[in-house]
Write a protein that holds these residues in place. Structure first.
Motif, PDB file in Angstrom:
ATOM      1  N   GLN A  23       0.785  -1.152  -0.116  1.00 64.73           N
ATOM      2  CA  GLN A  23       0.039   0.044   0.041  1.00 64.73           C
ATOM      3  C   GLN A  23       0.867   1.342  -0.049  1.00 64.73           C
ATOM      4  O   GLN A  23       2.010   1.275   0.437  1.00 64.73           O
ATOM      5  N   ASN A  24       0.189   2.394  -0.638  1.00 62.73           N
ATOM      6  CA  ASN A  24       0.845   3.627  -0.481  1.00 62.73           C
ATOM      7  C   ASN A  24       1.049   4.169   0.593  1.00 62.73           C
ATOM      8  O   ASN A  24       0.197   4.596   1.484  1.00 62.73           O
ATOM      9  N   ALA A  31       1.460   2.000  -5.776  1.00 56.44           N
ATOM     10  CA  ALA A  31       0.646   2.883  -6.339  1.00 56.44           C
ATOM     11  C   ALA A  31       1.678   3.861  -7.120  1.00 56.44           C
ATOM     12  O   ALA A  31       1.020   4.453  -8.077  1.00 56.44           O
ATOM     13  N   THR A  47      -5.061   2.110  -5.468  1.00 58.03           N
ATOM     14  CA  THR A  47      -5.269   2.213  -4.029  1.00 58.03           C
ATOM     15  C   THR A  47      -6.752   1.797  -3.601  1.00 58.03           C
ATOM     16  O   THR A  47      -6.917   1.326  -2.343  1.00 58.03           O
ATOM     17  N   GLU A  51      -7.184  -1.096  -0.687  1.00 58.94           N
ATOM     18  CA  GLU A  51      -7.956  -0.940   0.469  1.00 58.94           C
ATOM     19  C   GLU A  51      -9.151  -1.671   0.555  1.00 58.94           C
ATOM     20  O   GLU A  51      -9.255  -2.233   1.931  1.00 58.94           O
TER      21      GLU A  51
END
Length: 116
Positions: A23-24, A31, A47, A51
Motif C-alpha cells: 500500500q501507498n 501505487a 489504491t 484498500e
C-alpha cells in the motif's frame, strides 16, 4: 476441519501482510509505480483495490478465527478435566503442617547408678 481452517488463516495472514506492505505510504508504494495516464488501472483504482482487499482479508481473518475456535478438537476426557485442574488437585498444600512428634520421647534408660 480445524486443520483446513488453520491453513486458510495462515494464507490469509500472508496475503494481508503482502497487501499492507504494498500500500501507498508517505514515501510511495505500489501505487507510485502506476503514474502514467495510459494505464488501464490508474493510481486511484490501485489504491481502492488495495484498500478493499485489506478490509476483505481482515474480515476473512476475523471470520476464520471465530470458526477455528469453534472447531478446536476436544476429546471427552479433556473436556471433563483440564491439565490445570489436574495440577491443582495434585499440588501439595503449602499450609499443611508436617507430622512431627508433639511430645518428647520417653526415656528408656532409668537413672544409671555409677559402677563402683
Amino acid at each position: 476441519m480445524y486443520t483446513l481452517i488453520t491453513v486458510l488463516i495462515f494464507i490469509t495472514c500472508a496475503l494481508l501482510i503482502l497487501i499492507v506492505l504494498v500500500q501507498n505510504s508517505k514515501g510511495g508504494g505500489l501505487a507510485s509505480n502506476f503514474q502514467s495516464s495510459n494505464q488501464i488501472m490508474g493510481v486511484r483504482k490501485t489504491t481502492d483495490f488495495l484498500e478493499k482487499a485489506t478490509w476483505y482479508l481482515a474480515g476473512a481473518l476475523l471470520v476464520l478465527s471465530v470458526m477455528g475456535s469453534a472447531f478446536i478438537p476436544r476429546s471427552a476426557e479433556e473436556a471433563n478435566q483440564s491439565a490445570i485442574q489436574e495440577q491443582i488437585e495434585n499440588a501439595v498444600d503449602p499450609n499443611a503442617v508436617p507430622d512431627f512428634p508433639m511430645t518428647a520421647p520417653a526415656e528408656d534408660n532409668a537413672e544409671e547408678t555409677p559402677a563402683e
